[in-house]
Design a protein around this motif. Structure first.
Motif, short mmCIF file in Angstrom:
data_model
loop_
_atom_site.label_atom_id
_atom_site.label_comp_id
_atom_site.label_asym_id
_atom_site.label_seq_id
_atom_site.Cartn_x
_atom_site.Cartn_y
_atom_site.Cartn_z
N LEU A 136 0.81 -1.21 0.00
CA LEU A 136 0.00 0.00 0.00
C LEU A 136 0.85 1.27 0.00
N THR A 137 2.02 1.21 0.63
CA THR A 137 2.85 2.40 0.78
C THR A 137 3.93 2.51 -0.31
N GLY A 138 4.20 1.41 -0.99
CA GLY A 138 5.22 1.42 -2.03
C GLY A 138 6.63 1.22 -1.52
N PHE A 139 6.77 1.02 -0.21
CA PHE A 139 8.09 0.77 0.37
C PHE A 139 8.40 -0.72 0.30
N SER A 140 9.65 -1.07 0.00
CA SER A 140 10.06 -2.46 -0.09
C SER A 140 11.24 -2.72 0.84
N SER A 141 11.00 -3.48 1.90
CA SER A 141 12.07 -3.79 2.83
C SER A 141 13.10 -4.70 2.18
N ILE A 152 24.71 4.41 1.70
CA ILE A 152 23.30 4.00 1.80
C ILE A 152 22.41 5.20 2.09
N ARG A 153 21.32 5.29 1.37
CA ARG A 153 20.34 6.36 1.58
C ARG A 153 19.00 5.73 1.95
N TYR A 154 19.02 4.98 3.05
CA TYR A 154 17.85 4.20 3.47
C TYR A 154 16.62 5.08 3.67
N TRP A 155 16.81 6.22 4.34
CA TRP A 155 15.67 7.07 4.67
C TRP A 155 15.14 7.85 3.47
N ASP A 156 15.81 7.70 2.33
CA ASP A 156 15.31 8.31 1.10
C ASP A 156 14.47 7.33 0.28
N SER A 157 14.27 6.13 0.80
CA SER A 157 13.50 5.11 0.08
C SER A 157 12.06 5.58 -0.12
N PRO A 158 11.48 5.35 -1.29
CA PRO A 158 10.10 5.77 -1.55
C PRO A 158 9.11 5.14 -0.58
N GLY A 159 8.25 5.97 -0.02
CA GLY A 159 7.17 5.47 0.85
C GLY A 159 7.59 5.08 2.24
N ILE A 160 8.84 5.35 2.62
CA ILE A 160 9.32 4.85 3.90
C ILE A 160 8.62 5.51 5.10
N GLY A 161 8.34 6.81 5.00
CA GLY A 161 7.66 7.50 6.09
C GLY A 161 6.26 6.95 6.32
N LEU A 162 5.52 6.79 5.23
CA LEU A 162 4.16 6.26 5.32
C LEU A 162 4.19 4.81 5.82
N TYR A 163 5.18 4.07 5.36
CA TYR A 163 5.29 2.66 5.79
C TYR A 163 5.47 2.56 7.30
N TYR A 164 6.40 3.33 7.86
CA TYR A 164 6.65 3.24 9.29
C TYR A 164 5.49 3.77 10.12
N SER A 165 4.74 4.69 9.58
CA SER A 165 3.55 5.19 10.28
C SER A 165 2.50 4.09 10.39
N PHE A 166 2.20 3.45 9.26
CA PHE A 166 1.21 2.36 9.26
C PHE A 166 1.72 1.14 10.01
N SER A 167 3.02 0.86 9.86
CA SER A 167 3.62 -0.29 10.52
C SER A 167 3.58 -0.14 12.03
N GLY A 168 3.83 1.08 12.51
CA GLY A 168 3.77 1.32 13.94
C GLY A 168 2.38 1.14 14.49
N SER A 197 1.14 -0.26 24.97
CA SER A 197 1.91 -0.48 23.75
C SER A 197 2.22 0.85 23.06
N LEU A 198 1.26 1.76 23.03
CA LEU A 198 1.45 3.06 22.39
C LEU A 198 2.54 3.86 23.10
N ILE A 199 2.44 3.96 24.43
CA ILE A 199 3.40 4.76 25.19
C ILE A 199 4.80 4.16 25.10
N SER A 200 4.90 2.85 25.32
CA SER A 200 6.21 2.20 25.30
C SER A 200 6.83 2.25 23.90
N SER A 201 6.00 2.14 22.86
CA SER A 201 6.51 2.20 21.48
C SER A 201 7.10 3.57 21.17
N ILE A 202 6.41 4.62 21.60
CA ILE A 202 6.91 5.98 21.37
C ILE A 202 8.27 6.17 22.03
N ILE A 203 8.37 5.73 23.29
CA ILE A 203 9.63 5.88 24.03
C ILE A 203 10.75 5.06 23.38
#
Length: 245
Positions: free
Chosen positions: A53-58, A75-91, A137-143
């Motif tokens: 859905l996000t277009g990111f490929s691990s 390496i330009r890992y954080w420049d990968s397409p869709g990575i921001g959206l992927y980590y938002s949905f993944s989290g 889970s939300l609080i611990s994940s953020i920290i």
């Protein structure tokens, strides 16, 4: 509505040292590994859907890292397409799956106490103390994400404070804040042992990644067994939960 009933039960309890906790976790994990694999398959399926859905490929990112043959400066890992959206949905997905991980801890306890395990036990976290599990889970994940962003190293020093939070939520039906406070206080008083157990637990859980990532399905949930064993070591053998449907 559910009730917690307590009764005499068998079951082993590890000593209060890192070696005993990890050894006990291994014994427990061997007995429930099929359920752990099921939990990881659910996670993997969700992760594949999120990537599509996000277009990111691990896999592409992993291949890029491998192809650079140790020259990580390119390496330009954080420049990968869709990575921001992927980590938002993944989290978000990871938080929604946290009751499933709690269910695995419940199954580990039933295995330890030689009680009959049912497949539906894996989903007890969605029926028992669900809201508090999500909040925790939300609080611990953020920290933990913040600690990971700080060159990853602080993560290993912060994680021990959350090591027994999930078992406390499950076996004591605690609120998210109470579980976090109790886990923090016990870890603070026994920090060296909790640091060693959590470090080894995380490393063992992640080691499957190096087997073409497929091995992670088998090793990933091992940290849940470490959480259970650490809880047993410092708070005693949990009472068995009887859920009235």
């Amino acid at each position: 509505m559910s009730d917690f009933n307590e009764f005499d039960q068998q079951g082993s309890v590890p000593g209060r040292d890192t070696g005993s906790i990890i050894s006990h976790a291994f014994e427990m994990y061997k007995g429930v590994i099929l359920y752990a694999i099921v939990a990881m398959i659910v996670y993997m399926i969700g992760d594949v859907i999120i990537q599509s859905l996000t277009g990111f490929s691990s896999w592409s990112s992993f291949k890029e890292i491998r192809d650079y043959d140790g020259d990580y400066t390119r390496i330009r890992y954080w420049d990968s397409p869709g990575i921001g959206l992927y980590y938002s949905f993944s989290g978000l997905f990871g938080i929604l799956l946290s009751p499933l991980y709690v269910g695995l801890i419940y199954i580990i306890n039933k295995y330890n106490t030689k009680n009959t395990i049912e497949f539906s036990d894996l989903f007890i976290g969605y029926r028992q103390n669900f809201v508090n599990i999500l909040i925790y889970s939300l609080i611990s994940s953020i920290i933990l994400v913040i600690s990971l962003a700080m060159c990853a190293v602080p993560f290993f020093f912060v994680f021990p404070f959350f090591l027994i939070g999930y078992p406390i939520l499950l076996f004591e039906n605690a609120s998210a804040i109470d579980a976090m406070s109790k886990s923090f206080n016990i870890a603070k008083e026994n920090y060296g042992i909790f640091l060693g157990a959590s470090f080894l637990g995380v490393v063992i859980s992640l080691c499957g990644i190096f087997a073409c990532c497929i091995g992670y399905i088998v090793t990933g949930p091992f940290i849940m067994a470490v959480m259970y064993s650490a809880y047993c070591a410092y708070l005693g053998k949990p009472r068995q939960i009887m859920y009235n449907k």
